[in-house]
Design a protein around this motif. Sequence first.
Motif, PDB file in Angstrom:
ATOM      1  N   GLY A  59       0.718  -1.360  -0.006  1.00  0.00           N
ATOM      2  CA  GLY A  59      -0.004  -0.179   0.035  1.00  0.00           C
ATOM      3  C   GLY A  59       0.730   1.427  -0.005  1.00  0.00           C
ATOM      4  N   LEU A  60       0.417   2.392   0.748  1.00  0.00           N
ATOM      5  CA  LEU A  60       0.971   3.526   0.900  1.00  0.00           C
ATOM      6  C   LEU A  60       2.465   3.489   1.442  1.00  0.00           C
ATOM      7  CD1 LEU A  60       0.591   6.574   0.604  1.00  0.00           C
ATOM      8  CD2 LEU A  60      -0.070   6.714   3.011  1.00  0.00           C
ATOM      9  N   GLY A  61       2.861   2.546   2.299  1.00  0.00           N
ATOM     10  CA  GLY A  61       4.217   2.545   2.384  1.00  0.00           C
ATOM     11  C   GLY A  61       5.252   2.366   1.561  1.00  0.00           C
ATOM     12  N   ARG A  62       4.549   1.284   0.544  1.00  0.00           N
ATOM     13  CA  ARG A  62       5.407   0.874  -0.473  1.00  0.00           C
ATOM     14  C   ARG A  62       5.671   1.894  -1.535  1.00  0.00           C
ATOM     15  NH1 ARG A  62       3.507  -4.291  -3.487  1.00  0.00           N
ATOM     16  NH2 ARG A  62       4.905  -5.376  -1.697  1.00  0.00           N
ATOM     17  N   VAL A 261      -0.696  10.060  -3.412  1.00  0.00           N
ATOM     18  CA  VAL A 261      -0.691  10.504  -2.023  1.00  0.00           C
ATOM     19  C   VAL A 261       0.911  10.578  -1.764  1.00  0.00           C
ATOM     20  CG1 VAL A 261      -0.831  10.056   0.311  1.00  0.00           C
ATOM     21  CG2 VAL A 261      -2.546   9.514  -1.117  1.00  0.00           C
ATOM     22  N   ALA A 262       1.636   9.546  -2.144  1.00  0.00           N
ATOM     23  CA  ALA A 262       3.253   9.447  -2.116  1.00  0.00           C
ATOM     24  C   ALA A 262       3.891  10.906  -2.538  1.00  0.00           C
ATOM     25  CB  ALA A 262       3.622   8.108  -2.433  1.00  0.00           C
ATOM     26  N   LYS A 263       3.444  11.184  -3.850  1.00  0.00           N
ATOM     27  CA  LYS A 263       4.183  12.210  -4.453  1.00  0.00           C
ATOM     28  C   LYS A 263       3.939  13.307  -3.566  1.00  0.00           C
ATOM     29  CE  LYS A 263       4.437  11.186  -9.308  1.00  0.00           C
ATOM     30  NZ  LYS A 263       3.051  10.442 -10.007  1.00  0.00           N
ATOM     31  N   ARG A 264       2.559  13.698  -3.129  1.00  0.00           N
ATOM     32  CA  ARG A 264       2.340  14.917  -2.433  1.00  0.00           C
ATOM     33  C   ARG A 264       3.001  14.770  -1.014  1.00  0.00           C
ATOM     34  NH1 ARG A 264       1.920  18.552  -0.165  1.00  0.00           N
ATOM     35  NH2 ARG A 264       0.031  19.857   0.445  1.00  0.00           N
TER      36      ARG A 264
END
Length: 317
Positions: A59-62, A261-264
């Motif tokens: 997910g987001l952590g990856r 989300v990761a980019k932001r």
Amino acid sequence: MSEVLVKLQAFIGLIGLAAITPLLILAAILSQLIGKLCCCSKSKSIEGEVAVVTGAGHGLGRAISLELAKKGCHIAVVDINLSGAESTVKQIQESYSVRAKAYKANVTKHDELVELNAKVVNDLGPVTVLVNNAGVMLHRNLINPDPADVQLMLDVNLTSHFWTKFVFLPPMKAMRKGFIVTISSLAGVFPLPYSTAYTTSKAGTMAHMRALRMELALENQKDIHVTTVLPCFLRTNDEITQLTHSMAIDDLYPLISGEDVAKRVVAGMLRGEQEVTLPDLASVLYRLIFLLPTEWQARIILMLSSKRFKQLRDMQS
Ligand SMILES: NC(=O)c1ccc[n+]([C@@H]2O[C@H](COP(=O)([O-])OP(=O)(O)OC[C@H]3O[C@@H](n4cnc5c(N)ncnc54)[C@H](O)[C@@H]3O)[C@@H](O)[C@H]2O)c1
């Protein structure tokens, strides 16, 4: 000082604050706008630094691990599920030339984190980026939740941030630099009925990071930045996606991808943003709602979503 004098002093302080608040709001809006216009020049580099990302096996952590690797940062991919962490490492190595290594650790165990830090320092170098991402949302029995589920959500989503702070912050303080990114949730500001342990853990996390920021300011640690992330529902976890779909949450706002989300998050972290709300507009929305009396706040949230929350409750009964 007499009690009457203390009360009078507090009253005068309150009147003074109310009088200058419009000016403070104007100054805050202007500084945000100027900050947004000049954001590119203020972005820091993390090339060659070492990041620990928890819950990075999925997910987001990856997605955050891949985004940090794109910026040239070496990554310690940490998860309770080692095979997930290993597959994140594989994806990093296929696309970027940074070093990445998978580590199995349970973030609720302080001693495992002490051991983890020693291994990471030995393998990759001192940690200057900590991403507190590991989190769980259990919704097996929302009306009468199992006490073990409540405990686990509080342990993983809230208490573990004390253990990571105890382990990774002192070396950052000694180096006088670092980034701490903590994934909270919009549920921390817009409470979710029938998910009170999750809501509590995310609101607590946000408060924890606000207090930590003040401690760092008092200690003149200007180069240690703390960013809290408050995302709306994401497309990172199939179980959550299914749940939000059955509650028609995606009719209110489309689920956000982990990559977006990761980019932001990484861009916000490098600019030293203190709180990143996703979607960005939700931060304006919750501030406006917070100006209203508490009963009105609840009324507005229920006006938008009571049908959905009842549906969720009925699905479980
Ligand atoms: N999915 C959403 O809609 C959503 C919305 C807002 C906030 N969040 C938050 O974002 C973060 C990531 O969510 P996600 O959707 O990517 O979750 P996910 O379930 O896809 O991934 C979470 C990862 O954390 C790991 N993990 C769980 N417990 C752990 C522990 N004790 N120690 C180490 N690792 C552990 C899991 O193995 C998993 O790989 C969480 O903090 C979550 O609360 C998610």
